[in-house]
Design an enzyme around this catalytic site. Structure first.
Site, PDB file in Angstrom:
ATOM      1  N   SER A 172      -7.153  -5.680  -6.135  1.00  0.00           N
ATOM      2  CA  SER A 172      -8.291  -6.213  -5.374  1.00  0.00           C
ATOM      3  C   SER A 172      -9.566  -6.135  -6.198  1.00  0.00           C
ATOM      4  CB  SER A 172      -8.456  -5.421  -4.076  1.00  0.00           C
ATOM      5  OG  SER A 172      -9.081  -4.180  -4.337  1.00  0.00           O
ATOM      6  N   SER A 173     -10.548  -6.927  -5.788  1.00  0.00           N
ATOM      7  CA  SER A 173     -11.858  -6.893  -6.450  1.00  0.00           C
ATOM      8  C   SER A 173     -12.424  -5.470  -6.413  1.00  0.00           C
ATOM      9  CB  SER A 173     -12.849  -7.798  -5.717  1.00  0.00           C
ATOM     10  OG  SER A 173     -12.311  -9.075  -5.568  1.00  0.00           O
TER      11      SER A 173
ATOM     12  N   HIS B 171       3.239   3.374  -8.833  1.00  0.00           N
ATOM     13  CA  HIS B 171       3.014   1.954  -9.144  1.00  0.00           C
ATOM     14  C   HIS B 171       4.257   1.347  -9.811  1.00  0.00           C
ATOM     15  CE1 HIS B 171      -1.016   2.298  -7.766  1.00  0.00           C
ATOM     16  NE2 HIS B 171      -1.469   2.998  -8.792  1.00  0.00           N
TER      17      HIS B 171
ATOM     18  N   ASN C 111       1.456   3.401  -2.844  1.00  0.00           N
ATOM     19  CA  ASN C 111       2.109   3.834  -4.089  1.00  0.00           C
ATOM     20  C   ASN C 111       1.694   5.253  -4.467  1.00  0.00           C
ATOM     21  OD1 ASN C 111       3.093   1.261  -4.221  1.00  0.00           O
ATOM     22  ND2 ASN C 111       1.802   0.586  -5.917  1.00  0.00           N
TER      23      ASN C 111
ATOM     24  N   ARG D  14       0.507   9.249 -10.159  1.00  0.00           N
ATOM     25  CA  ARG D  14       0.321   8.011  -9.388  1.00  0.00           C
ATOM     26  C   ARG D  14       0.989   6.816 -10.061  1.00  0.00           C
ATOM     27  NH1 ARG D  14      -3.376   7.664  -5.445  1.00  0.00           N
ATOM     28  NH2 ARG D  14      -3.816   5.498  -5.975  1.00  0.00           N
TER      29      ARG D  14
ATOM     30  N   ASP E 102       0.834  -1.209   0.000  1.00  0.00           N
ATOM     31  CA  ASP E 102       0.000   0.000   0.000  1.00  0.00           C
ATOM     32  C   ASP E 102       0.866   1.256   0.000  1.00  0.00           C
ATOM     33  OD1 ASP E 102      -2.305   1.498   0.058  1.00  0.00           O
ATOM     34  OD2 ASP E 102      -2.660   1.247   2.207  1.00  0.00           O
TER      35      ASP E 102
ATOM     36  N   GLU F 240       0.012 -13.159  12.423  1.00  0.00           N
ATOM     37  CA  GLU F 240       0.474 -11.935  13.071  1.00  0.00           C
ATOM     38  C   GLU F 240       0.371 -10.810  12.051  1.00  0.00           C
ATOM     39  OE1 GLU F 240       1.331 -11.423  16.159  1.00  0.00           O
ATOM     40  OE2 GLU F 240       1.150 -13.521  16.733  1.00  0.00           O
TER      41      GLU F 240
ATOM     42  N   LEU G  97      10.757 -20.652  -4.065  1.00  0.00           N
ATOM     43  CA  LEU G  97       9.714 -19.789  -3.491  1.00  0.00           C
ATOM     44  C   LEU G  97       8.411 -19.919  -4.270  1.00  0.00           C
ATOM     45  CD1 LEU G  97       9.054 -17.235  -1.603  1.00  0.00           C
ATOM     46  CD2 LEU G  97       9.552 -15.897  -3.645  1.00  0.00           C
TER      47      LEU G  97
ATOM     48  N   TRP H  96       3.234   7.818  -2.153  1.00  0.00           N
ATOM     49  CA  TRP H  96       4.666   7.961  -2.446  1.00  0.00           C
ATOM     50  C   TRP H  96       4.848   8.934  -3.618  1.00  0.00           C
ATOM     51  CZ3 TRP H  96       7.873   7.361  -6.596  1.00  0.00           C
ATOM     52  CH2 TRP H  96       9.254   7.210  -6.331  1.00  0.00           C
TER      53      TRP H  96
END
Ligand code: FPP
Length: 245
Positions: free
Chosen positions: A64-65, A36, A21, A32, A19, A206, A130, A24
């Site tokens: 996200s949706s 990104h 971007n 913007r 979160d 956590e 990974l 920043w």
């Protein structure tokens, strides 16, 4: 968690809400999209660091949706960045033995994006380094509703009794039932909420909130977020701290 060479314990699964971007970029008087773009660079560094640190699964919230409600121009920029990320970085990810997996709703994506996501999964399917889980067009409530719908279909068809539905059975209908739940969820930018990310899987994760914007995230920030996670005692609802493995 798993022990590493230096004797420290690494979380097996780290999930990140990338979160800040936009903030920043705004702080620097930039558009913007520049935030990104720098966000993608931070993502590259983070994937490399996670791989080096021996983390087994890294899940990132990339779209996200709810992001469809952003201005069309920003959606176009984000989709273009995703296309470019897969086209430019897929070969490197593959070479680094990274396995890419995707969660989220694919049916309402355009054909070219769907093919790129499938290409990333297909090419890297045999890798055992990974696991990079990209949450794209993802919303946790939607994921849980999809799982419930699948079970409802089974019940309606008489193949499953409603009484047999348990949390474990529902969890098996989620997008990646074979992966461990995240040990830690990191969110950048100082916001302190989950925003419809992995709500089911986050039951005992956590939460670590870091006050920097995503484009400034790097290996050192990842390591300090993991150090913060290590300082927490995980009880999983019981009395004795557990290791999470
Ligand atoms: C949050 O910043 C970030 C996103 C909405 C998307 C994250 C995307 C990237 C890191 C780049 C794309 C990478 C891929 C793989 C597609 P924000 O715009 O919500 O920032 P703000 O809250 O400061 O406005």
């Amino acid at each position: 968690m798993q022990a590493t060479r230096d004797g420290f314990e690494m979380p097996r699964h780290v999930a990140i809400i990338m979160d800040g971007n936009g903030r920043w970029a705004a702080a620097r008087g930039l558009p913007r999209v520049e935030g990104h773009r720098r966000g993608v660079e931070a993502l590259r560094k983070t994937v490399r660091a996670a791989s080096d640190l021996g983390i087994a699964v890294l899940t990132i919230f990339s779209f996200s949706s709810e992001n469809w409600s952003r201005p069309q121009s920003e959606i176009r920029d984000l989709l273009a960045l995703l296309r470019r990320f897969i086209r430019n970085d897929l070969a490197d990810l593959h070479k680094s033995n990274v396995r890419v997996r995707i969660i989220g709703e694919r049916d309402d994506l355009s054909g070219d994006i769907r093919s790129l996501l499938e290409e990333a999964e297909d090419l890297t399917r045999g890798n055992d380094g990974l696991v990079l889980v990209v949450a794209f067009n993802y919303g946790a409530r939607q994921e849980i509703a999809r799982a419930a719908r699948r079970l409802a279909i089974e019940v309606a068809a008489g193949r499953l009794s409603a009484e047999a539905i348990t949390p474990e059975l529902l969890a098996r209908q989620l997008d990646l039932p074979d992966l461990p739940d995240p040990d830690v969820i990191i969110r950048t930018s100082g916001e302190q909420r989950l925003s419809n990310f992995l709500l089911w899987q986050a039951a005992y994760s956590e939460l670590v909130f870091v006050p920097i914007n995503w484009p400034d995230f790097d290996r050192a920030t990842l390591e300090s977020a993991i150090a913060e996670y290590r300082r927490r005692e995980r009880r999983f609802g019981g009395l004795i701290a557990q290791t999470g493995s």
